[in-house]
Motif scaffolding. Structure first.
Motif, mmCIF file in Angstrom:
data_model
loop_
_atom_site.group_PDB
_atom_site.id
_atom_site.type_symbol
_atom_site.label_atom_id
_atom_site.label_comp_id
_atom_site.label_asym_id
_atom_site.label_seq_id
_atom_site.Cartn_x
_atom_site.Cartn_y
_atom_site.Cartn_z
ATOM 1 N N SER A 85 0.847 -1.187 0.000
ATOM 2 C CA SER A 85 0.000 0.000 0.000
ATOM 3 C C SER A 85 0.889 1.245 0.000
ATOM 4 O O SER A 85 1.887 1.298 0.721
ATOM 5 C CB SER A 85 -0.878 -0.011 1.253
ATOM 6 N N PRO A 86 0.559 2.276 -0.789
ATOM 7 C CA PRO A 86 1.387 3.491 -0.829
ATOM 8 C C PRO A 86 1.557 4.157 0.538
ATOM 9 O O PRO A 86 2.639 4.629 0.867
ATOM 10 C CB PRO A 86 0.639 4.413 -1.786
ATOM 11 N N GLU A 87 0.502 4.173 1.354
ATOM 12 C CA GLU A 87 0.584 4.803 2.670
ATOM 13 C C GLU A 87 1.540 4.035 3.590
ATOM 14 O O GLU A 87 2.326 4.630 4.327
ATOM 15 C CB GLU A 87 -0.807 4.877 3.331
ATOM 16 N N ILE A 88 1.465 2.715 3.520
ATOM 17 C CA ILE A 88 2.323 1.878 4.359
ATOM 18 C C ILE A 88 3.773 1.979 3.878
ATOM 19 O O ILE A 88 4.703 2.077 4.685
ATOM 20 C CB ILE A 88 1.858 0.410 4.343
ATOM 21 N N ALA A 89 3.978 1.972 2.567
ATOM 22 C CA ALA A 89 5.331 2.095 2.014
ATOM 23 C C ALA A 89 5.938 3.450 2.400
ATOM 24 O O ALA A 89 7.120 3.536 2.732
ATOM 25 C CB ALA A 89 5.311 1.927 0.500
ATOM 26 N N GLY A 90 5.136 4.502 2.381
ATOM 27 C CA GLY A 90 5.609 5.830 2.780
ATOM 28 C C GLY A 90 6.036 5.849 4.241
ATOM 29 O O GLY A 90 7.066 6.429 4.592
ATOM 30 N N PHE A 91 5.249 5.213 5.094
ATOM 31 C CA PHE A 91 5.617 5.115 6.507
ATOM 32 C C PHE A 91 6.936 4.360 6.656
ATOM 33 O O PHE A 91 7.807 4.758 7.426
ATOM 34 C CB PHE A 91 4.510 4.408 7.301
ATOM 35 N N MET A 92 7.085 3.275 5.894
ATOM 36 C CA MET A 92 8.312 2.475 5.958
ATOM 37 C C MET A 92 9.521 3.310 5.536
ATOM 38 O O MET A 92 10.564 3.259 6.167
ATOM 39 C CB MET A 92 8.178 1.233 5.080
ATOM 40 N N ARG A 93 9.363 4.108 4.479
ATOM 41 C CA ARG A 93 10.467 4.964 4.028
ATOM 42 C C ARG A 93 10.863 5.968 5.120
ATOM 43 O O ARG A 93 12.037 6.202 5.363
ATOM 44 C CB ARG A 93 10.085 5.712 2.758
ATOM 45 N N ARG A 94 9.869 6.578 5.745
ATOM 46 C CA ARG A 94 10.140 7.584 6.778
ATOM 47 C C ARG A 94 10.747 6.971 8.044
ATOM 48 O O ARG A 94 11.421 7.665 8.802
ATOM 49 C CB ARG A 94 8.854 8.334 7.143
ATOM 50 N N ASN A 95 10.490 5.691 8.277
ATOM 51 C CA ASN A 95 10.960 5.018 9.497
ATOM 52 C C ASN A 95 11.873 3.849 9.165
ATOM 53 O O ASN A 95 11.905 2.843 9.875
ATOM 54 C CB ASN A 95 9.755 4.543 10.317
ATOM 55 N N ARG A 96 12.596 3.987 8.080
ATOM 56 C CA ARG A 96 13.459 2.920 7.553
ATOM 57 C C ARG A 96 14.410 2.344 8.600
ATOM 58 O O ARG A 96 14.561 1.140 8.708
ATOM 59 C CB ARG A 96 14.241 3.489 6.376
ATOM 60 N N ARG A 97 15.048 3.200 9.338
ATOM 61 C CA ARG A 97 16.038 2.725 10.319
ATOM 62 C C ARG A 97 15.400 1.856 11.400
ATOM 63 O O ARG A 97 15.987 0.888 11.842
ATOM 64 C CB ARG A 97 16.754 3.893 10.968
ATOM 65 N N THR A 98 14.216 2.210 11.804
ATOM 66 C CA THR A 98 13.540 1.474 12.866
ATOM 67 C C THR A 98 13.026 0.117 12.389
ATOM 68 O O THR A 98 13.130 -0.878 13.112
ATOM 69 C CB THR A 98 12.351 2.299 13.409
ATOM 70 N N TYR A 99 12.495 0.051 11.165
ATOM 71 C CA TYR A 99 11.791 -1.152 10.721
ATOM 72 C C TYR A 99 12.434 -1.889 9.549
ATOM 73 O O TYR A 99 11.844 -2.825 9.016
ATOM 74 C CB TYR A 99 10.345 -0.798 10.371
ATOM 75 N N LYS A 100 13.636 -1.500 9.150
ATOM 76 C CA LYS A 100 14.282 -2.134 8.002
ATOM 77 C C LYS A 100 14.416 -3.653 8.166
ATOM 78 O O LYS A 100 14.296 -4.403 7.209
ATOM 79 C CB LYS A 100 15.659 -1.512 7.759
ATOM 80 N N ALA A 101 14.634 -4.111 9.390
ATOM 81 C CA ALA A 101 14.803 -5.545 9.649
ATOM 82 C C ALA A 101 13.537 -6.348 9.340
ATOM 83 O O ALA A 101 13.610 -7.566 9.158
ATOM 84 C CB ALA A 101 15.219 -5.771 11.103
ATOM 85 N N LEU A 102 12.393 -5.691 9.245
ATOM 86 C CA LEU A 102 11.139 -6.392 8.933
ATOM 87 C C LEU A 102 11.030 -6.754 7.457
ATOM 88 O O LEU A 102 10.271 -7.650 7.089
ATOM 89 C CB LEU A 102 9.923 -5.541 9.327
ATOM 90 N N LEU A 103 11.763 -6.034 6.606
ATOM 91 C CA LEU A 103 11.682 -6.297 5.153
ATOM 92 C C LEU A 103 12.348 -7.619 4.806
ATOM 93 O O LEU A 103 13.388 -7.968 5.366
ATOM 94 C CB LEU A 103 12.359 -5.171 4.375
ATOM 95 N N PRO A 104 11.782 -8.368 3.854
ATOM 96 C CA PRO A 104 12.433 -9.589 3.398
ATOM 97 C C PRO A 104 13.754 -9.255 2.695
ATOM 98 O O PRO A 104 13.917 -8.158 2.168
ATOM 99 C CB PRO A 104 11.452 -10.193 2.396
ATOM 100 N N VAL A 105 14.653 -10.211 2.672
ATOM 101 C CA VAL A 105 15.932 -10.035 1.994
ATOM 102 C C VAL A 105 15.694 -9.684 0.532
ATOM 103 O O VAL A 105 14.859 -10.285 -0.137
ATOM 104 C CB VAL A 105 16.771 -11.330 2.104
ATOM 105 N N GLY A 106 16.390 -8.655 0.047
ATOM 106 C CA GLY A 106 16.284 -8.251 -1.354
ATOM 107 C C GLY A 106 15.226 -7.205 -1.642
ATOM 108 O O GLY A 106 15.126 -6.703 -2.744
ATOM 109 N N ILE A 107 14.413 -6.858 -0.637
ATOM 110 C CA ILE A 107 13.381 -5.831 -0.826
ATOM 111 C C ILE A 107 13.887 -4.519 -0.232
ATOM 112 O O ILE A 107 14.287 -4.472 0.914
ATOM 113 C CB ILE A 107 12.045 -6.218 -0.133
ATOM 114 N N ASN A 108 13.869 -3.477 -1.034
ATOM 115 C CA ASN A 108 14.251 -2.138 -0.575
ATOM 116 C C ASN A 108 13.095 -1.178 -0.795
ATOM 117 O O ASN A 108 12.444 -1.224 -1.827
ATOM 118 C CB ASN A 108 15.481 -1.624 -1.336
ATOM 119 N N ILE A 109 12.878 -0.337 0.163
ATOM 120 C CA ILE A 109 11.801 0.657 0.068
ATOM 121 C C ILE A 109 12.423 2.036 0.044
ATOM 122 O O ILE A 109 13.286 2.351 0.791
ATOM 123 C CB ILE A 109 10.828 0.533 1.261
#
Length: 99
Positions: free
Chosen positions: A75-99
């Motif tokens: 979802s664009p809203e969720i992806a935007g939140f992930m971008r803004r909080n990348r440092r906090t939640y980067k570990a939640l992303l699967p290997v090979g996925i970058n936001i």
């Protein structure tokens, strides 16, 4: 009001829910292997104006983190939140996925 926030995982409808008064916000998801795809974000405008977007998404991310599975924000809203909080939640992303 904000301290009374309770997030519900409605497994039947495959969505996280946040009810505040007569309003309900939803984040729909799909589970696949060890990943959860957050596919649709829906929040009434008056809840947005009260600042519930950040609280709701953060609570859902923490719930996913507690499950020990990967998160894919489609979802664009969720992806935007992930971008803004990348440092906090980067570990939640699967290997090979970058936001």
């Amino acid at each position: 009001m904000i301290e009374d926030v309770v997030i519900t995982d409605n497994e039947f409808l495959r969505q996280f829910e946040l009810e505040v008064g007569d309003n309900m916000a939803r984040i729909e998801y799909a589970l696949q292997d060890r990943k959860i795809f957050l596919t649709k974000y829906d929040m009434p405008e008056d809840m947005e104006e009260q600042g519930f977007r950040e609280i709701f998404i953060r609570a859902v991310f923490e719930r996913v983190k507690d499950r020990g599975i990967s998160l894919v924000p489609t979802s664009p809203e969720i992806a935007g939140f992930m971008r803004r909080n990348r440092r906090t939640y980067k570990a939640l992303l699967p290997v090979g996925i970058n936001i």
